[in-house]
Design an enzyme around this catalytic site. Structure first.
Site, PDB file in Angstrom:
ATOM      1  N   ASP A  65       0.895  -1.317   0.090  1.00  0.00           N
ATOM      2  CA  ASP A  65       0.058  -0.094  -0.012  1.00  0.00           C
ATOM      3  C   ASP A  65       1.110   1.283  -0.164  1.00  0.00           C
ATOM      4  O   ASP A  65       1.969   1.440   0.436  1.00  0.00           O
ATOM      5  CB  ASP A  65      -0.965   0.174   1.192  1.00  0.00           C
ATOM      6  CG  ASP A  65      -2.152   0.892   0.975  1.00  0.00           C
ATOM      7  OD1 ASP A  65      -2.600   1.601  -0.174  1.00  0.00           O
ATOM      8  OD2 ASP A  65      -3.021   0.941   1.962  1.00  0.00           O
ATOM      9  N   HIS A  81       2.458   3.364  -9.295  1.00  0.00           N
ATOM     10  CA  HIS A  81       2.371   2.040  -9.347  1.00  0.00           C
ATOM     11  C   HIS A  81       3.646   1.372 -10.111  1.00  0.00           C
ATOM     12  O   HIS A  81       4.240   0.498  -9.984  1.00  0.00           O
ATOM     13  CB  HIS A  81       1.102   1.903 -10.153  1.00  0.00           C
ATOM     14  CG  HIS A  81      -0.027   2.217  -9.440  1.00  0.00           C
ATOM     15  ND1 HIS A  81      -0.235   1.731  -8.142  1.00  0.00           N
ATOM     16  CD2 HIS A  81      -1.192   2.825  -9.624  1.00  0.00           C
ATOM     17  CE1 HIS A  81      -1.293   1.999  -7.720  1.00  0.00           C
ATOM     18  NE2 HIS A  81      -2.128   2.765  -8.523  1.00  0.00           N
ATOM     19  N   LEU A 107      11.763 -20.253  -4.892  1.00  0.00           N
ATOM     20  CA  LEU A 107      10.524 -19.343  -4.468  1.00  0.00           C
ATOM     21  C   LEU A 107       9.293 -19.715  -5.096  1.00  0.00           C
ATOM     22  O   LEU A 107       9.416 -19.597  -6.087  1.00  0.00           O
ATOM     23  CB  LEU A 107      11.113 -17.937  -4.448  1.00  0.00           C
ATOM     24  CG  LEU A 107      10.049 -17.017  -4.080  1.00  0.00           C
ATOM     25  CD1 LEU A 107       9.883 -16.865  -2.384  1.00  0.00           C
ATOM     26  CD2 LEU A 107      10.493 -15.633  -4.485  1.00  0.00           C
ATOM     27  N   LEU A 167      -6.375  -5.826   7.269  1.00  0.00           N
ATOM     28  CA  LEU A 167      -6.281  -6.777   6.349  1.00  0.00           C
ATOM     29  C   LEU A 167      -6.811  -6.596   5.103  1.00  0.00           C
ATOM     30  O   LEU A 167      -6.479  -7.417   4.220  1.00  0.00           O
ATOM     31  CB  LEU A 167      -6.663  -8.050   7.126  1.00  0.00           C
ATOM     32  CG  LEU A 167      -6.209  -8.436   8.547  1.00  0.00           C
ATOM     33  CD1 LEU A 167      -6.601  -9.659   9.158  1.00  0.00           C
ATOM     34  CD2 LEU A 167      -4.422  -8.457   8.131  1.00  0.00           C
TER      35      LEU A 167
HETATM   36  C1  FPP Z   1      -2.172  -0.052  -3.299  1.00  0.00           C
HETATM   37  O1  FPP Z   1      -1.750   1.489  -3.403  1.00  0.00           O
HETATM   38  C2  FPP Z   1      -1.392  -0.728  -4.505  1.00  0.00           C
HETATM   39  C3  FPP Z   1      -1.977  -1.037  -5.367  1.00  0.00           C
HETATM   40  C4  FPP Z   1      -3.650  -1.057  -5.439  1.00  0.00           C
HETATM   41  C5  FPP Z   1      -1.502  -1.684  -6.414  1.00  0.00           C
HETATM   42  C6  FPP Z   1      -0.344  -2.573  -6.166  1.00  0.00           C
HETATM   43  C7  FPP Z   1       0.416  -2.787  -7.352  1.00  0.00           C
HETATM   44  C8  FPP Z   1       1.837  -2.659  -7.530  1.00  0.00           C
HETATM   45  C9  FPP Z   1       2.672  -2.777  -6.342  1.00  0.00           C
HETATM   46  C10 FPP Z   1       2.464  -2.789  -8.915  1.00  0.00           C
HETATM   47  C11 FPP Z   1       2.460  -3.763  -9.634  1.00  0.00           C
HETATM   48  C12 FPP Z   1       2.388  -5.078  -8.802  1.00  0.00           C
HETATM   49  C13 FPP Z   1       3.161  -6.377  -9.466  1.00  0.00           C
HETATM   50  C14 FPP Z   1       2.951  -7.593  -8.685  1.00  0.00           C
HETATM   51  C15 FPP Z   1       4.010  -5.999 -10.494  1.00  0.00           C
HETATM   52  P1  FPP Z   1      -2.489   2.581  -3.558  1.00  0.00           P
HETATM   53  O2  FPP Z   1      -2.619   3.165  -4.898  1.00  0.00           O
HETATM   54  O3  FPP Z   1      -3.819   2.222  -2.588  1.00  0.00           O
HETATM   55  O4  FPP Z   1      -1.654   3.788  -2.838  1.00  0.00           O
HETATM   56  P2  FPP Z   1      -2.607   5.095  -1.637  1.00  0.00           P
HETATM   57  O5  FPP Z   1      -3.041   4.328  -0.784  1.00  0.00           O
HETATM   58  O6  FPP Z   1      -1.354   5.629  -1.297  1.00  0.00           O
HETATM   59  O7  FPP Z   1      -3.467   5.540  -2.886  1.00  0.00           O
END
Ligand code: FPP
Length: 224
Positions: A16, A33, A127, A175
């Site tokens: 997150d 992202h 892994l 969670l």
């Molecule tokens: C949460 O941050 C993250 C996500 C919803 C997306 C997770 C994706 C990645 C880490 C990139 C690609 C993944 C892989 C496996 C290659 P948020 O956007 O909710 O952040 P915020 O809470 O600050 O808005």
């Protein structure tokens, strides 16, 4: 002091804070992202180096469909790109990829990339990298229950061992419907660090924190 049994760890991560990481730098959320995907590559390498058995990453929840069309499309494209580009390299480092979650709502290109990545790495024995996409733990538990109500059937359907350590970056302490069954006895670690800033030093510190904990699984820790 009781030490933890020397089995290979299953670490799960709620990644997150990508959006806030980008916004804090005056950048658009998709850049966050992308930086998050770079962090994934580094943490996978660190997991291999630290002999982690399984790493489960929450990339997209069933609730993330509520985001803007542009952000959803960007995330889907990023995941497809990651799987297409990384599959061979992961195979060469003996990493097996599995994807958790629904596939019926994903873009066809991503579904194909998932199939290719899983096929390419199927024989790998190092892994186990598990990526949750369009995932909801409640949906997974309901699907597993529909297939048979014994613990063994549930475990077979959910397809994994218990999580040892659950990490959530980005400052929230919840969670969010991730691996609810598998985290029954997981150790929880919450950090303020936003996911793009969570690198191998932070990951290794989390593993060290875990190693210092005493897990009693409901029993008495110092019974010996
Ligand atoms: C949460 O941050 C993250 C996500 C919803 C997306 C997770 C994706 C990645 C880490 C990139 C690609 C993944 C892989 C496996 C290659 P948020 O956007 O909710 O952040 P915020 O809470 O600050 O808005």
């Amino acid at each position: 002091m009781q030490t933890n049994p020397p089995h290979k760890l299953h670490v799960a991560i709620i990644m997150d804070g990508n959006g806030r990481w980008a916004e804090a730098r005056g950048l658009p959320r998709p850049i966050g992202h992308q930086a998050g995907a770079d962090a994934v590559r580094a943490i996978v390498r660190s997991a291999i180096e630290n002999d982690v058995g399984a790493l489960t990453l929450y990339a997209f929840s069933t609730y993330n469909w509520r985001r803007s069309d542009a952000e959803v499309a960007g995330l889907m494209a990023l995941l497809r790109h990651f799987l297409l580009v990384e599959a061979r390299q992961l195979r060469d480092t003996n990493v097996r990829i599995s994807i958790l979650g629904r596939r019926d709502r994903l873009p066809l290109g991503l579904v194909k990339a998932i199939a290719t990545a899983e096929r390419t790495t199927a024989a790998c024995s190092g892994l186990h990298l598990r990526i949750a996409i369009d995932y909801s733990a409640r949906e997974a538990i309901l699907a597993a229950a529909a297939a048979g109500l014994t613990p063994e059937a549930l475990a077979a359907q959910l397809g994994t061992e218990d999580v040892d350590l659950l990490i959530r970056t980005g400052g929230d302490r919840r969670l969010s419907d991730f691996l609810l069954w598998e985290c029954a006895y997981a150790e929880l670690l919450f950090t303020e660090v936003k996911w793009p800033d969570f690198g191998p030093p932070q990951f290794e510190a989390a593993l060290a924190d875990y190693a210092r904990r005493t897990r009693s699984f409901g029993g008495v820790a110092d019974a010996a």
